[in-house]
Design an enzyme around this catalytic site. Sequence first.
Site, PDB file in Angstrom:
ATOM      1  N   ASP A 110       0.842  -1.404   0.047  1.00 38.21           N
ATOM      2  CA  ASP A 110      -0.083   0.000   0.081  1.00 38.21           C
ATOM      3  C   ASP A 110       0.999   1.213   0.002  1.00 38.21           C
ATOM      4  O   ASP A 110       0.349   2.306   0.466  1.00 38.21           O
ATOM      5  CB  ASP A 110      -0.830   0.007   1.448  1.00 38.21           C
ATOM      6  CG  ASP A 110      -0.242  -0.327   2.342  1.00 38.21           C
ATOM      7  OD1 ASP A 110       0.985  -0.293   2.570  1.00 38.21           O
ATOM      8  OD2 ASP A 110      -0.987  -0.255   3.460  1.00 38.21           O
ATOM      9  N   LYS A 162       5.551   2.346  15.574  1.00 36.67           N
ATOM     10  CA  LYS A 162       4.265   3.093  16.050  1.00 36.67           C
ATOM     11  C   LYS A 162       4.918   3.555  17.383  1.00 36.67           C
ATOM     12  O   LYS A 162       4.207   3.216  18.385  1.00 36.67           O
ATOM     13  CB  LYS A 162       3.181   2.406  16.068  1.00 36.67           C
ATOM     14  CG  LYS A 162       2.863   1.563  15.012  1.00 36.67           C
ATOM     15  CD  LYS A 162       1.570   2.042  13.957  1.00 36.67           C
ATOM     16  CE  LYS A 162       1.746   1.417  12.600  1.00 36.67           C
ATOM     17  NZ  LYS A 162       1.441   0.115  12.232  1.00 36.67           N
ATOM     18  N   ASP A 218       1.570   6.247   2.110  1.00 34.50           N
ATOM     19  CA  ASP A 218       0.786   4.873   2.583  1.00 34.50           C
ATOM     20  C   ASP A 218      -0.308   5.173   1.967  1.00 34.50           C
ATOM     21  O   ASP A 218      -1.160   6.124   2.632  1.00 34.50           O
ATOM     22  CB  ASP A 218       0.907   4.451   3.847  1.00 34.50           C
ATOM     23  CG  ASP A 218       0.184   3.387   4.153  1.00 34.50           C
ATOM     24  OD1 ASP A 218      -0.641   2.949   3.527  1.00 34.50           O
ATOM     25  OD2 ASP A 218       0.633   2.413   5.107  1.00 34.50           O
TER      26      ASP A 218
HETATM   27  N1  GDD Z   1       0.421 -11.470   3.636  1.00 31.01           N
HETATM   28  C1  GDD Z   1       0.144 -11.001   4.466  1.00 31.01           C
HETATM   29  N2  GDD Z   1       0.012 -11.523   5.837  1.00 31.01           N
HETATM   30  N3  GDD Z   1       0.349  -9.538   4.418  1.00 31.01           N
HETATM   31  C2  GDD Z   1       0.211  -8.577   5.461  1.00 31.01           C
HETATM   32  C3  GDD Z   1      -0.484  -9.294   6.846  1.00 31.01           C
HETATM   33  C4  GDD Z   1      -0.575 -10.659   7.009  1.00 31.01           C
HETATM   34  O1  GDD Z   1      -0.857 -11.393   8.039  1.00 31.01           O
HETATM   35  N4  GDD Z   1      -0.649  -8.230   7.617  1.00 31.01           N
HETATM   36  C5  GDD Z   1      -0.214  -7.058   7.088  1.00 31.01           C
HETATM   37  N5  GDD Z   1       0.026  -7.471   5.878  1.00 31.01           N
HETATM   38  C6  GDD Z   1       0.481  -6.315   4.922  1.00 31.01           C
HETATM   39  C7  GDD Z   1      -0.469  -5.386   4.616  1.00 31.01           C
HETATM   40  O2  GDD Z   1      -1.544  -5.537   3.474  1.00 31.01           O
HETATM   41  C8  GDD Z   1       0.416  -4.202   3.992  1.00 31.01           C
HETATM   42  O3  GDD Z   1       0.792  -4.245   2.593  1.00 31.01           O
HETATM   43  C9  GDD Z   1       1.611  -4.463   4.872  1.00 31.01           C
HETATM   44  O4  GDD Z   1       1.649  -5.685   5.113  1.00 31.01           O
HETATM   45  C10 GDD Z   1       2.073  -3.496   6.090  1.00 31.01           C
HETATM   46  O5  GDD Z   1       0.634  -3.764   6.837  1.00 31.01           O
HETATM   47  P1  GDD Z   1      -0.138  -2.276   7.157  1.00 31.01           P
HETATM   48  O6  GDD Z   1      -1.182  -2.870   7.915  1.00 31.01           O
HETATM   49  O7  GDD Z   1      -0.409  -1.395   5.908  1.00 31.01           O
HETATM   50  O8  GDD Z   1       0.892  -1.600   8.303  1.00 31.01           O
HETATM   51  P2  GDD Z   1       0.872  -0.334   8.605  1.00 31.01           P
HETATM   52  O9  GDD Z   1       0.747   0.742   7.496  1.00 31.01           O
HETATM   53  O10 GDD Z   1       0.002   0.192   9.916  1.00 31.01           O
HETATM   54  O11 GDD Z   1       2.517  -0.138   8.952  1.00 31.01           O
HETATM   55  C11 GDD Z   1       3.480  -0.578   8.105  1.00 31.01           C
HETATM   56  O12 GDD Z   1       3.751   0.259   7.053  1.00 31.01           O
HETATM   57  C12 GDD Z   1       4.205   1.591   7.414  1.00 31.01           C
HETATM   58  C13 GDD Z   1       4.590   2.341   5.971  1.00 31.01           C
HETATM   59  O13 GDD Z   1       3.342   2.256   5.594  1.00 31.01           O
HETATM   60  C14 GDD Z   1       4.749  -0.789   8.949  1.00 31.01           C
HETATM   61  O14 GDD Z   1       5.845  -1.526   8.009  1.00 31.01           O
HETATM   62  C15 GDD Z   1       5.282   0.506   9.361  1.00 31.01           C
HETATM   63  O15 GDD Z   1       6.869   0.224  10.011  1.00 31.01           O
HETATM   64  C16 GDD Z   1       5.532   1.427   8.249  1.00 31.01           C
HETATM   65  O16 GDD Z   1       6.366   2.558   8.571  1.00 31.01           O
HETATM   66 MG    MG Z   2      -0.133   0.431   5.680  1.00 32.33          MG
END
Ligand code: GDD
Ligand code: MG
Length: 358
Positions: A110, A162, A218
Amino acid sequence: MKALILVGGFGTRLRPLTLTLPKPLVEFCNKAMILHQIESLVKAGVTDVVLAVNYRPEVMVAVLKETEEQYGINITFSVETEPLGTAGPLALARDILGKDDTPFFVLNSDVTCTYPFEQFRDFHIAHGCEGSIMVTKVAEPSAYGVVVTKPGSSIIDRFVEKPVEFVGNRINAGIYMFNPSVLDRIELRPTSIEKEVFPAVAADHQLHAYDLQGFWMDVGQPKDYLSGTCLYLSHLTATRSPLLTDPSQNKWVYGGNVMVDPTAEIDPTALIGPNVVIGPGAKIGPGVRLQRCVVMNNANIRDHAWIMSSIIGWNSTVGRWCRVENITVLGDDVSIKDELYVNGASVLPHKSVSARLQ
Ligand code: GDD
Ligand code: MG
């Protein structure tokens, strides 16, 4: 070269769009989000792409079959029977990621940016350590993973996911490169790369930060999807991209940063921009005013409607003299009757709205 994209679950934060299409197939600037990433990976020499998903991926398989053939790459769906988090999927795809000793990319699905994968790979190979994280600066870091490097060095000292208290404003952009040896640190169980793997690799001084130049966002929720769209369109303007609609040929473009698919029909009395994307087959009627919004495939915006900061889903209709604003998101095939005010609403697919929504 190899890459794994963390596609994840149902994209609930991007509903109602994700009730119709899986998040990676939702268009971002008229192209499925995941295709922006795959095309950039292919340009950097990636031939094996693993999509880590935790739901039945039939729709994606059908669409990406064509992508495989078009680019001559292998796309493998690695399907989890329970969500494995952000690290477990690497263990599940061990056979592919560890099949040779070359490093591999890992991406959150994303995030949007210019994806400078070649420079990132060169950086990773040059420092010779186990992992690299792309980092970017944000004003409000608490929703992200924060990276702190050793003074004057790219070596990561701390990684805090976070943070509750301010640690720094350089954050994890969700793009990594690892040597296959990292797989020995990851068990096949639900586990977080941010909370478990990064702190361990950083403690061994094996993790480096690469500063991403240019825009980053994001785009996993509507407000950020719209901000990311503006950033991407501004980037296209700055690089004089032919993907943008030429204002000198189309008098209805106002203020620039406008991308209109050539099959869309725009009435010459409409006023469109800045920061607008219009998808294939969409119809924009007389006197319509659009700013900072996305109109998806085959949507119909009728006479004198006024739309700002909103996403109009596929096949939806916005009636005459409507005013739609403030991060409204219409799902697929929504109908808004004439003369209504819709403010900050999220409307499920196939619904008809006949009263003010606020
Ligand atoms: N296959 C799979 N299985 N993918 C997963 C799972 C899972 O169980 N859980 C989450 N993901 C994927 C999501 O679809 C996304 O592409 C990515 O892993 C990160 O998950 P998010 O839920 O979008 O996390 P976030 O946005 O709160 O935080 C992450 O992204 C930030 C940047 O946008 C973290 O990586 C942060 O450290 C980072 O700054
Ligand atoms: Mg995200």
